[in-house]
Write a protein that holds these residues in place. Sequence first.
Motif, PDB file in Angstrom:
ATOM      1  N   ALA A  24     -34.257  -1.716 -18.582  1.00  0.00           N
ATOM      2  CA  ALA A  24     -34.330  -3.178 -18.626  1.00  0.00           C
ATOM      3  C   ALA A  24     -35.739  -3.637 -18.304  1.00  0.00           C
ATOM      4  CB  ALA A  24     -33.354  -3.802 -17.646  1.00  0.00           C
ATOM      5  N   GLU A  25     -36.100  -4.785 -18.864  1.00  0.00           N
ATOM      6  CA  GLU A  25     -37.345  -5.462 -18.529  1.00  0.00           C
ATOM      7  C   GLU A  25     -36.984  -6.845 -18.009  1.00  0.00           C
ATOM      8  OE1 GLU A  25     -40.141  -5.499 -21.725  1.00  0.00           O
ATOM      9  OE2 GLU A  25     -40.253  -3.323 -21.816  1.00  0.00           O
ATOM     10  N   ILE A  26     -37.529  -7.200 -16.868  1.00  0.00           N
ATOM     11  CA  ILE A  26     -37.189  -8.461 -16.211  1.00  0.00           C
ATOM     12  C   ILE A  26     -38.463  -9.262 -15.987  1.00  0.00           C
ATOM     13  CG2 ILE A  26     -36.147  -9.491 -14.158  1.00  0.00           C
ATOM     14  CD1 ILE A  26     -34.676  -6.739 -13.807  1.00  0.00           C
ATOM     15  N   THR A  27     -38.493 -10.488 -16.487  1.00  0.00           N
ATOM     16  CA  THR A  27     -39.593 -11.411 -16.248  1.00  0.00           C
ATOM     17  C   THR A  27     -39.013 -12.678 -15.639  1.00  0.00           C
ATOM     18  OG1 THR A  27     -39.469 -12.489 -18.408  1.00  0.00           O
ATOM     19  CG2 THR A  27     -40.872 -10.532 -18.259  1.00  0.00           C
ATOM     20  N   ALA A  28     -39.866 -13.626 -15.317  1.00  0.00           N
ATOM     21  CA  ALA A  28     -39.404 -14.884 -14.737  1.00  0.00           C
ATOM     22  C   ALA A  28     -38.536 -15.669 -15.710  1.00  0.00           C
ATOM     23  CB  ALA A  28     -40.602 -15.727 -14.303  1.00  0.00           C
ATOM     24  N   ASP A  29     -38.759 -15.467 -17.020  1.00  0.00           N
ATOM     25  CA  ASP A  29     -38.058 -16.251 -18.037  1.00  0.00           C
ATOM     26  C   ASP A  29     -36.972 -15.504 -18.784  1.00  0.00           C
ATOM     27  OD1 ASP A  29     -39.797 -18.390 -17.502  1.00  0.00           O
ATOM     28  OD2 ASP A  29     -41.283 -17.588 -18.894  1.00  0.00           O
ATOM     29  N   ASP A  30     -36.904 -14.179 -18.650  1.00  0.00           N
ATOM     30  CA  ASP A  30     -36.001 -13.410 -19.511  1.00  0.00           C
ATOM     31  C   ASP A  30     -35.621 -12.083 -18.861  1.00  0.00           C
ATOM     32  OD1 ASP A  30     -34.550 -12.991 -21.862  1.00  0.00           O
ATOM     33  OD2 ASP A  30     -36.209 -11.918 -22.801  1.00  0.00           O
ATOM     34  N   ILE A  31     -34.454 -11.609 -19.180  1.00  0.00           N
ATOM     35  CA  ILE A  31     -34.005 -10.273 -18.807  1.00  0.00           C
ATOM     36  C   ILE A  31     -33.553  -9.591 -20.091  1.00  0.00           C
ATOM     37  CG2 ILE A  31     -32.327  -8.914 -17.514  1.00  0.00           C
ATOM     38  CD1 ILE A  31     -32.201 -11.214 -15.512  1.00  0.00           C
ATOM     39  N   THR A  32     -34.145  -8.444 -20.400  1.00  0.00           N
ATOM     40  CA  THR A  32     -33.828  -7.731 -21.630  1.00  0.00           C
ATOM     41  C   THR A  32     -33.324  -6.332 -21.300  1.00  0.00           C
ATOM     42  OG1 THR A  32     -35.629  -8.930 -22.703  1.00  0.00           O
ATOM     43  CG2 THR A  32     -34.733  -7.040 -23.878  1.00  0.00           C
ATOM     44  N   PRO A  33     -31.996  -6.124 -21.318  1.00  0.00           N
ATOM     45  CA  PRO A  33     -31.479  -4.777 -21.074  1.00  0.00           C
ATOM     46  C   PRO A  33     -31.503  -3.953 -22.355  1.00  0.00           C
ATOM     47  CG  PRO A  33     -29.667  -6.326 -21.270  1.00  0.00           C
ATOM     48  CD  PRO A  33     -30.942  -7.115 -21.392  1.00  0.00           C
ATOM     49  N   ALA A  34     -31.584  -2.630 -22.206  1.00  0.00           N
ATOM     50  CA  ALA A  34     -31.505  -1.732 -23.349  1.00  0.00           C
ATOM     51  C   ALA A  34     -30.067  -1.718 -23.857  1.00  0.00           C
ATOM     52  CB  ALA A  34     -31.938  -0.327 -22.941  1.00  0.00           C
ATOM     53  N   ASP A  35     -29.875  -1.297 -25.092  1.00  0.00           N
ATOM     54  CA  ASP A  35     -28.530  -1.191 -25.659  1.00  0.00           C
ATOM     55  C   ASP A  35     -27.666  -0.296 -24.778  1.00  0.00           C
ATOM     56  OD1 ASP A  35     -29.257  -2.783 -27.783  1.00  0.00           O
ATOM     57  OD2 ASP A  35     -29.623  -1.112 -29.152  1.00  0.00           O
ATOM     58  N   GLY A  36     -26.457  -0.753 -24.504  1.00  0.00           N
ATOM     59  CA  GLY A  36     -25.531   0.014 -23.692  1.00  0.00           C
ATOM     60  C   GLY A  36     -25.633  -0.265 -22.205  1.00  0.00           C
ATOM     61  N   TYR A  37     -26.545  -1.145 -21.796  1.00  0.00           N
ATOM     62  CA  TYR A  37     -26.709  -1.512 -20.389  1.00  0.00           C
ATOM     63  C   TYR A  37     -26.499  -3.012 -20.240  1.00  0.00           C
ATOM     64  CZ  TYR A  37     -28.709   3.075 -19.591  1.00  0.00           C
ATOM     65  OH  TYR A  37     -28.902   4.424 -19.503  1.00  0.00           O
ATOM     66  N   ARG A  38     -26.184  -3.432 -19.037  1.00  0.00           N
ATOM     67  CA  ARG A  38     -26.067  -4.857 -18.756  1.00  0.00           C
ATOM     68  C   ARG A  38     -26.747  -5.135 -17.425  1.00  0.00           C
ATOM     69  NH1 ARG A  38     -19.633  -5.227 -17.398  1.00  0.00           N
ATOM     70  NH2 ARG A  38     -19.709  -3.950 -15.523  1.00  0.00           N
ATOM     71  N   VAL A  39     -27.140  -6.371 -17.225  1.00  0.00           N
ATOM     72  CA  VAL A  39     -27.788  -6.805 -15.991  1.00  0.00           C
ATOM     73  C   VAL A  39     -26.921  -7.905 -15.394  1.00  0.00           C
ATOM     74  CG1 VAL A  39     -29.827  -7.888 -14.989  1.00  0.00           C
ATOM     75  CG2 VAL A  39     -30.082  -6.216 -16.837  1.00  0.00           C
ATOM     76  N   ARG A  40     -26.591  -7.771 -14.135  1.00  0.00           N
ATOM     77  CA  ARG A  40     -25.806  -8.785 -13.439  1.00  0.00           C
ATOM     78  C   ARG A  40     -26.704  -9.476 -12.423  1.00  0.00           C
ATOM     79  NH1 ARG A  40     -20.208  -6.204 -11.636  1.00  0.00           N
ATOM     80  NH2 ARG A  40     -21.129  -6.962  -9.716  1.00  0.00           N
ATOM     81  N   MET A  41     -26.613 -10.796 -12.369  1.00  0.00           N
ATOM     82  CA  MET A  41     -27.429 -11.575 -11.455  1.00  0.00           C
ATOM     83  C   MET A  41     -26.517 -12.224 -10.417  1.00  0.00           C
ATOM     84  SD  MET A  41     -29.920 -13.220 -14.330  1.00  0.00           S
ATOM     85  CE  MET A  41     -30.528 -14.462 -13.250  1.00  0.00           C
TER      86      MET A  41
END
Length: 46
Positions: A24-41
């Motif tokens: 995953a790549e996380i910035t102040a404006d966006d979170i982009t997970p790779a295929d098959g992954y998820r990000v929970r906030m």
Amino acid sequence: MCGTLKDYTKIVVETDEENPVTIAEITADDITPADGYRVRMTPTYD
């Protein structure tokens, strides 16, 4: 790692391998997970 998120422009989460894979790549404006992954906030609760 020290500091707060405001001290960084981007966070890259990757595997610990000889040839790392970005999860995953996380910035102040966006979170982009790779295929098959998820990000929970988790929001801040008062």
